[in-house]
Design a protein around this motif. Structure first.
Motif, PDB file in Angstrom:
ATOM      1  N   PHE A 301       0.819  -1.204   0.000  1.00 38.51           N
ATOM      2  CA  PHE A 301       0.000   0.000   0.000  1.00 38.51           C
ATOM      3  C   PHE A 301       0.859   1.263   0.000  1.00 38.51           C
ATOM      4  O   PHE A 301       0.431   2.297  -0.507  1.00 38.51           O
ATOM      5  CB  PHE A 301      -0.941   0.003   1.212  1.00 38.51           C
ATOM      6  N   TYR A 302       2.047   1.185   0.554  1.00 37.67           N
ATOM      7  CA  TYR A 302       2.955   2.331   0.500  1.00 37.67           C
ATOM      8  C   TYR A 302       3.323   2.650  -0.946  1.00 37.67           C
ATOM      9  O   TYR A 302       3.343   3.824  -1.358  1.00 37.67           O
ATOM     10  CB  TYR A 302       4.208   2.023   1.323  1.00 37.67           C
ATOM     11  N   LYS A 303       3.590   1.620  -1.732  1.00 37.23           N
ATOM     12  CA  LYS A 303       3.912   1.830  -3.146  1.00 37.23           C
ATOM     13  C   LYS A 303       2.697   2.321  -3.923  1.00 37.23           C
ATOM     14  O   LYS A 303       2.816   3.182  -4.804  1.00 37.23           O
ATOM     15  CB  LYS A 303       4.451   0.531  -3.752  1.00 37.23           C
ATOM     16  N   LEU A 304       1.525   1.763  -3.597  1.00 37.82           N
ATOM     17  CA  LEU A 304       0.310   2.234  -4.254  1.00 37.82           C
ATOM     18  C   LEU A 304       0.069   3.704  -3.954  1.00 37.82           C
ATOM     19  O   LEU A 304      -0.319   4.476  -4.858  1.00 37.82           O
ATOM     20  CB  LEU A 304      -0.883   1.402  -3.786  1.00 37.82           C
ATOM     21  N   ARG A 305       0.288   4.108  -2.717  1.00 39.45           N
ATOM     22  CA  ARG A 305       0.088   5.509  -2.353  1.00 39.45           C
ATOM     23  C   ARG A 305       1.043   6.425  -3.121  1.00 39.45           C
ATOM     24  O   ARG A 305       0.647   7.493  -3.608  1.00 39.45           O
ATOM     25  CB  ARG A 305       0.283   5.655  -0.846  1.00 39.45           C
ATOM     26  N   ASP A 306       2.301   5.997  -3.242  1.00 41.56           N
ATOM     27  CA  ASP A 306       3.272   6.810  -3.980  1.00 41.56           C
ATOM     28  C   ASP A 306       2.861   6.974  -5.438  1.00 41.56           C
ATOM     29  O   ASP A 306       2.972   8.077  -6.007  1.00 41.56           O
ATOM     30  CB  ASP A 306       4.655   6.174  -3.885  1.00 41.56           C
ATOM     31  N   ARG A 307       2.409   5.904  -6.079  1.00 40.70           N
ATOM     32  CA  ARG A 307       1.988   5.994  -7.492  1.00 40.70           C
ATOM     33  C   ARG A 307       0.727   6.847  -7.616  1.00 40.70           C
ATOM     34  O   ARG A 307       0.595   7.621  -8.584  1.00 40.70           O
ATOM     35  CB  ARG A 307       1.739   4.586  -8.048  1.00 40.70           C
ATOM     36  N   VAL A 382      -8.521   9.323  -3.179  1.00 37.21           N
ATOM     37  CA  VAL A 382      -7.646   8.164  -3.389  1.00 37.21           C
ATOM     38  C   VAL A 382      -6.420   8.248  -2.487  1.00 37.21           C
ATOM     39  O   VAL A 382      -6.186   7.371  -1.647  1.00 37.21           O
ATOM     40  CB  VAL A 382      -7.218   8.054  -4.872  1.00 37.21           C
ATOM     41  N   VAL A 383      -5.651   9.317  -2.625  1.00 33.51           N
ATOM     42  CA  VAL A 383      -4.412   9.430  -1.853  1.00 33.51           C
ATOM     43  C   VAL A 383      -4.700   9.516  -0.358  1.00 33.51           C
ATOM     44  O   VAL A 383      -4.043   8.852   0.458  1.00 33.51           O
ATOM     45  CB  VAL A 383      -3.597  10.650  -2.330  1.00 33.51           C
ATOM     46  N   GLU A 384      -5.696  10.321   0.032  1.00 35.61           N
ATOM     47  CA  GLU A 384      -5.990  10.485   1.453  1.00 35.61           C
ATOM     48  C   GLU A 384      -6.499   9.191   2.080  1.00 35.61           C
ATOM     49  O   GLU A 384      -6.164   8.870   3.224  1.00 35.61           O
ATOM     50  CB  GLU A 384      -7.011  11.604   1.660  1.00 35.61           C
ATOM     51  N   LYS A 385      -7.315   8.434   1.345  1.00 35.00           N
ATOM     52  CA  LYS A 385      -7.797   7.162   1.879  1.00 35.00           C
ATOM     53  C   LYS A 385      -6.666   6.151   1.996  1.00 35.00           C
ATOM     54  O   LYS A 385      -6.628   5.340   2.936  1.00 35.00           O
ATOM     55  CB  LYS A 385      -8.926   6.624   1.011  1.00 35.00           C
ATOM     56  N   LEU A 386      -5.747   6.182   1.049  1.00 33.34           N
ATOM     57  CA  LEU A 386      -4.576   5.314   1.149  1.00 33.34           C
ATOM     58  C   LEU A 386      -3.722   5.716   2.355  1.00 33.34           C
ATOM     59  O   LEU A 386      -3.205   4.855   3.083  1.00 33.34           O
ATOM     60  CB  LEU A 386      -3.755   5.378  -0.137  1.00 33.34           C
ATOM     61  N   LEU A 484     -10.238   1.990  -4.924  1.00 27.45           N
ATOM     62  CA  LEU A 484     -10.161   1.664  -6.353  1.00 27.45           C
ATOM     63  C   LEU A 484     -11.375   2.215  -7.094  1.00 27.45           C
ATOM     64  O   LEU A 484     -11.254   2.698  -8.228  1.00 27.45           O
ATOM     65  CB  LEU A 484     -10.062   0.156  -6.537  1.00 27.45           C
ATOM     66  N   GLY A 485     -12.543   2.135  -6.467  1.00 28.71           N
ATOM     67  CA  GLY A 485     -13.733   2.687  -7.111  1.00 28.71           C
ATOM     68  C   GLY A 485     -13.632   4.185  -7.306  1.00 28.71           C
ATOM     69  O   GLY A 485     -14.004   4.713  -8.364  1.00 28.71           O
TER      70      GLY A 485
END
Length: 533
Positions: A301-307, A382-386, A484-485
């Motif tokens: 999830f850290y990588k997902l947040r960065d992307r 997206v970013v804030e929820k991550l 994702l939604g």
């Protein structure tokens, strides 16, 4: 030696529910009349406005014969296995939503003070009570808590039992807080709940706090307080209610006073002495596996947040580029430099071209606005929820470290100290020392045995809490589908809106070459994209 005492403690704890149930049945009272409920609401309103508890508001002064049980709301031992939780993500999210907004800076003697407006929107209403002013909690039966383990604080409105609910008169409130208030609140949570996931606070920067840092910290504080307000044990604690609704002066002292005479969760939870009985036999193995799982999930999830941050940042950068592009077209169309004499024959063409270029800036500004909206939406949804989920995972990792470096480490030290005392005792017996010194050593050994027993109980209770906190992490896992939604919807909506603007812009390009001496139009070409007709 400790095993025998542990068995006795477990046996005594096993008998506690029977005694508690008998006492509860003997002291059972009828539901309070409507006048009492109305008076309690009035006192709650008075407390929310002034921060002072008016014990006489709406109620007659009780006589000596009217004294009741000082802890009528202490929950009885839950049925079934209290280790297992049954919450859903929707139930946790519906508990409360807290907004944290910046208010204008105030200048102190040396530095500017950054303050935040913390607004609690409240949760669902209790059965039989209307309006958003109430907050229902059905947590005690699954957590085994005594909601008010000590004398009831006068700053906190009382609550009454309803079938299946514990009702708190929690108002939609808006208070002002500084960063240091969050720090004290965080310390109180760690003191009261050392075996729970207490989210970390963002760092404090004394000098050079630019707007970007202040906004980033505001977002982090908002994530912190929402995770706390939705956490089952935290949500019923007096510290949270003070922090969210106390509008009087010096909230920090109020928070400290609220925990002065109240121990931590281990001291106030009826299930603490029996926590070992509810744990699975392979709890240590499960703990190791869960810790590794959380570590892997966190890394992904850290990588997902960065992307996701890069995608949102690119959309905002694209908006800035489109806006500059449109401004340059407008500047070109507004150029008033006279044409040279050798270009006078094409003056009408240049004039038409400038007029068309100037008009295109409106569409490019609209494109820039659409791109900026998409970037901001992806930052918020997206970013804030991550980041919220990462904060939760990090708090579990921190809890695991506290378990190993705190409870387990202290337990090992106590065992080591106990072994040294036993050796001294054996040595004293061999050397036939004075009776007084031997008795003192025996007393110290007994005290150390009691300390070891308490630490063993705390160790099992810590594992008990870790097991429940892991369940809460899994309750938050469906948040992934929400993220994702939101990302997919943002991309679809953003591309759809920008595609419409691009399509509206395309016909206007034809007029760029529609001068009196030219019949050029645009069409697609495999080579360069345009070809003359």
């Amino acid at each position: 030696m400790t095993g025998g005492v542990m068995d006795r403690l477990s046996a005594e704890a096993g008998a506690a529910p029977v005694v508690a149930a008998a006492e509860a049945e003997a002291d059972e009272e009828a539901d309070p009349p409507a006048a009492d409920r109305e008076a309690e609401v009035q006192r709650s309103h008075h407390w929310a406005r002034t921060g002072e508890w008016d014990s006489h508001a709406g109620l007659p002064t009780p006589q000596i014969s009217e004294r009741r049980d000082p802890y009528p709301n202490r929950m009885q031992m839950p049925q079934g296995n209290p280790l297992l939780l049954s919450y859903t993500l929707q139930e946790l999210l519906a508990r409360d939503t807290v907004q944290v907004e910046l208010i204008p800076e105030k200048k102190g003697l040396f530095l500017k003070h950054v303050e935040y407006e913390v607004s609690s929107q409240g949760g669902h209403s209790a059965r039989g009570v209307k309006g958003p002013a109430c907050w229902c909690l059905s947590l005690g039966r699954s957590l085994g808590h005594s909601f008010y383990p000590g004398p009831r604080s006068p700053e906190v409105p009382q609550q009454r039992d309803m079938p299946g609910f514990m009702v708190f008169f929690r108002f939609q409130s808006s208070v002002y807080r500084r960063y240091n208030d969050f720090v004290v609140f965080h310390e109180m949570l760690l003191h009261r709940f050392p075996y729970r996931m207490v989210p970390a606070l963002p760092p404090k920067r004394v000098l050079g706090a630019d707007r970007e840092f202040i906004e980033s910290r505001r977002r982090a504080l908002r994530r912190f307080i929402n995770l706390v307000a939705r956490h089952p044990p935290f949500s019923e604690d007096v510290a949270l209610r003070l922090f969210l609704s106390f509008s009087g002066p010096d909230v920090q002292n109020k928070l400290k006073e609220s925990t002065q005479c109240v121990g931590d969760e281990f001291m106030n939870c009826k299930l603490a002495p029996r926590a070992k009985d509810f744990l699975p036999a392979d709890i240590q193995t499960q703990f190791a596996v869960s810790r590794e799982l959380i570590r892997n999930i966190y890394n992904s999830f850290y990588k997902l947040r960065d992307r996701a941050e890069r995608i949102a940042s690119r959309a905002i950068d694209n908006a800035a580029d489109l806006l500059v592009f449109g401004k340059e077209l407008s500047a070109l169309g507004s150029d008033t430099t006279p044409l040279p004499s050798w270009a006078a024959l094409n003056s009408s063409t240049w004039g038409s071209l400038k007029q068309a270029l100037k008009g295109l800036s409106v569409e490019f500004a609209l494109l820039a606005d659409k791109a900026a909206q998409q970037g901001k939406q992806e930052e918020n949804d997206v970013v804030e929820k991550l980041n919220l989920f990462l904060d939760l995972l990090q708090s579990y990792k921190d809890l695991c470290e506290r378990h190993e470096k705190g409870v387990l480490h202290k337990h090992q030290r106590a065992l080591h100290k106990y072994s040294l005392m036993k050796r001294q005792m054996m040595s004293a017996a061999v050397q036939s020392r004075e009776p007084d010194s031997v008795e003192q050593l025996e007393s110290r050994i007994v005290e150390q045995e009691n300390a070891i027993q308490t630490m063993e109980l705390r160790s099992y209770f810590s594992l008990y809490c870790l097991h429940q906190e892991m369940q809460l992490v899994h309750v938050y896992l469906p948040l992934t589908s929400h993220i994702l939604g939101a990302f997919v919807n943002s991309q679809i909506q953003g591309h759809k809106e920008m595609s419409k603007v691009w399509n509206d812009l395309k016909p206007k390009l034809n007029c760029l070459f529609a001068g009196p001496n030219s019949s050029l139009t645009l069409s697609r070409s495999p080579q360069d994209g345009v070809s003359p007709h």
